[in-house]
Design a protein around this motif. Structure first.
Motif, PDB file in Angstrom:
ATOM      1  N   ALA A 163      55.548  53.934  82.415  1.00  0.00           N
ATOM      2  CA  ALA A 163      55.839  53.504  83.782  1.00  0.00           C
ATOM      3  C   ALA A 163      54.844  54.133  84.755  1.00  0.00           C
ATOM      4  N   GLY A 164      54.313  53.323  85.641  1.00  0.00           N
ATOM      5  CA  GLY A 164      53.337  53.804  86.618  1.00  0.00           C
ATOM      6  C   GLY A 164      51.893  53.637  86.181  1.00  0.00           C
ATOM      7  N   ASP A 165      51.678  53.306  84.903  1.00  0.00           N
ATOM      8  CA  ASP A 165      50.300  53.100  84.447  1.00  0.00           C
ATOM      9  C   ASP A 165      49.757  51.802  85.034  1.00  0.00           C
ATOM     10  N   ALA A 166      48.534  51.868  85.511  1.00  0.00           N
ATOM     11  CA  ALA A 166      47.903  50.698  86.120  1.00  0.00           C
ATOM     12  C   ALA A 166      46.474  50.572  85.607  1.00  0.00           C
ATOM     13  N   LEU A 172      42.151  41.536  89.040  1.00  0.00           N
ATOM     14  CA  LEU A 172      43.567  41.599  88.695  1.00  0.00           C
ATOM     15  C   LEU A 172      43.974  43.041  88.426  1.00  0.00           C
ATOM     16  N   LEU A 173      45.277  43.305  88.527  1.00  0.00           N
ATOM     17  CA  LEU A 173      45.817  44.639  88.276  1.00  0.00           C
ATOM     18  C   LEU A 173      47.034  44.524  87.368  1.00  0.00           C
ATOM     19  N   ILE A 174      46.945  45.189  86.210  1.00  0.00           N
ATOM     20  CA  ILE A 174      48.067  45.240  85.265  1.00  0.00           C
ATOM     21  C   ILE A 174      48.860  46.508  85.549  1.00  0.00           C
ATOM     22  N   VAL A 203      42.990  49.292  93.289  1.00  0.00           N
ATOM     23  CA  VAL A 203      42.824  50.249  92.193  1.00  0.00           C
ATOM     24  C   VAL A 203      41.495  49.946  91.510  1.00  0.00           C
ATOM     25  N   ASP A 204      40.604  50.955  91.456  1.00  0.00           N
ATOM     26  CA  ASP A 204      39.259  50.688  90.910  1.00  0.00           C
ATOM     27  C   ASP A 204      39.037  51.243  89.520  1.00  0.00           C
ATOM     28  N   LYS A 205      40.032  51.988  88.986  1.00  0.00           N
ATOM     29  CA  LYS A 205      39.913  52.483  87.617  1.00  0.00           C
ATOM     30  C   LYS A 205      41.310  52.717  87.064  1.00  0.00           C
TER      31      LYS A 205
END
Length: 384
Positions: free
Chosen positions: A55-58, A68-70, A93-95
């Motif tokens: 949870a919280g991993d992006a 896109l952002l997973i 989010v860039d990384k």
């Protein structure tokens, strides 16, 4: 090049069909068209659940220029969003990272929950005023992209118009229902990628046929022979190959990897390798499976993201670390053997007099099936 190359010769029976014209492999304009009508209009793979395990991993993903952002939510579900702040369009989010509280825009600190909802808008109404009556949080959440996770692959439908994933691929899910159980990624050695100078479609075409085995994979063909294979074709959905001879790997002590539970006799020595249109390649065997997501970089370059999965986790079976590493190396060798072929076909597509090629009616059905599907998607896009 003629932007609208005729596809009528592709949309006929395999006995008389030609393959897709050269332009579909080397023309940037056609690549841009296929991005919309083939990859954005259908359920395409963009990544793997194992990349956002908690949870919280992006993880940000560039999908053909679309940011896109997973994100793994608190309830364990995976969401995919456009990685763009609703305020001024800043990349959020860039990384890959762990989101501790909220997804915070680095520009003006607008913050979003893991479910994409807009939570806070600092100073939006002036210094110290964090609300404004005309900025409605409920209307400005992140733009959610339709997504579905199957066999740990994260599929997305960018244009939002495809039928439900289960409707499109329900027959394949039923075909492999015996493997519908937890799978565990094999760890660092079970994850690799190949950067290949080829159009993404050639990787699909090569994968879904066994015709090339004797010449390209002599080691594999020495026990799983051409005559041990069969074609798999479901017009409009998927195609591939199966083998009646799958040989389990053993270590020096004769140990094997654990099987998936409750498999039927078919899988004692059988295995299947199927292209899930458009860009995902899956394989299932009694003791492991794999998934490949083809990242189409441009019309001449593709990255193959390859992941291996098992019936038991690394943590449960540390004694099998060596077998998993050996298995990964075996597959890496097989996939690397294909590189010169798909790169060679890509070079060959620059032969201006090549007409798309002819198929072996007996051996090339799965490849023609894929060409027919791609051509159908393109025609549908042109008619819209």
């Amino acid at each position: 090049m003629n932007k609208h190359s005729p596809l009528s010769s592709v949309l006929v029976d395999v006995n008389t069909a030609n393959g897709l014209p050269n332009a579909h492999y080397i023309d940037p304009a056609i690549f841009a068209e296929e991005k919309r009508s083939v990859l954005y209009a259908n359920w395409s793979g963009i990544g793997f659940g194992k990349d956002v395990p908690e949870a919280g991993d992006a993880k940000p993903v560039d999908f053909l220029g679309q940011p896109l952002l997973i994100v793994r939510d608190r309830d364990g579900s995976i969401g995919v969003f456009q990685n763009t702040c609703r305020h001024r369009g800043m990349i959020l989010v860039d990384k890959p990272q762990k989101i501790r509280g909220a997804i915070r825009c680095p520009y003006h600190s607008w913050c979003y929950g893991l479910n994409g909802e807009l939570r806070t808008t600092p100073h939006v109404g002036g210094p110290g005023q964090n609300t404004h009556e005309d900025v409605k949080l409920s209307e400005l959440g992140l733009i959610r992209i339709r997504s579905y996770v199957w066999r740990d692959v994260i599929f997305v439908n960018v244009d939002g118009n495809a039928p439900e994933f289960e409707e499109v691929h329900g027959e394949l899910m039923e075909r492999w229902t015996e493997f519908d159980k937890p799978i565990f990624h094999g760890g660092e050695s079970s994850s690799f990628k190949l950067e290949v100078k080829t159009n993404w479609k050639l990787a699909v075409e090569n994968y879904c046929e066994s015709y090339h085995l004797p010449w390209v994979h002599p080691g594999l063909n020495s026990y799983s022979r051409l005559e041990d294979h069969y074609n798999i074709e479901k017009r409009g959905h998927y195609s591939g190959q199966g083998t009646l001879v799958y040989r389990q790997l053993t270590d020096q002590d004769g140990n094997k990897l654990p099987d998936f539970d409750d498999l039927s006799d078919k899988w004692d020595e059988g295995a299947e390798y199927i292209a899930v249109y458009p860009n995902v390649l899956l394989g299932v065997q009694r003791d492991h499976g794999f998934a490949i997501v083809l990242e189409a970089v441009d019309q001449e370059n593709t990255v193959e993201h390859i992941e291996l999965y098992y019936a038991k986790s690394e943590r449960e079976t540390p004694e099998h670390d060596g077998l998993r590493a050996s298995n990964a190396q075996l597959w890496k060798t097989v996939f690397e053997e294909d590189v010169f072929v798909v790169e060679g076909m890509q070079k060959g597509r620059h032969g201006e007099l090549f007409d798309g090629g002819r198929f072996s009616p007996a051996m090339d059905g799965p490849t023609h099936n894929f060409h027919h599907w791609v051509a159908t998607q393109i025609e549908k896009g042109r008619a819209a």
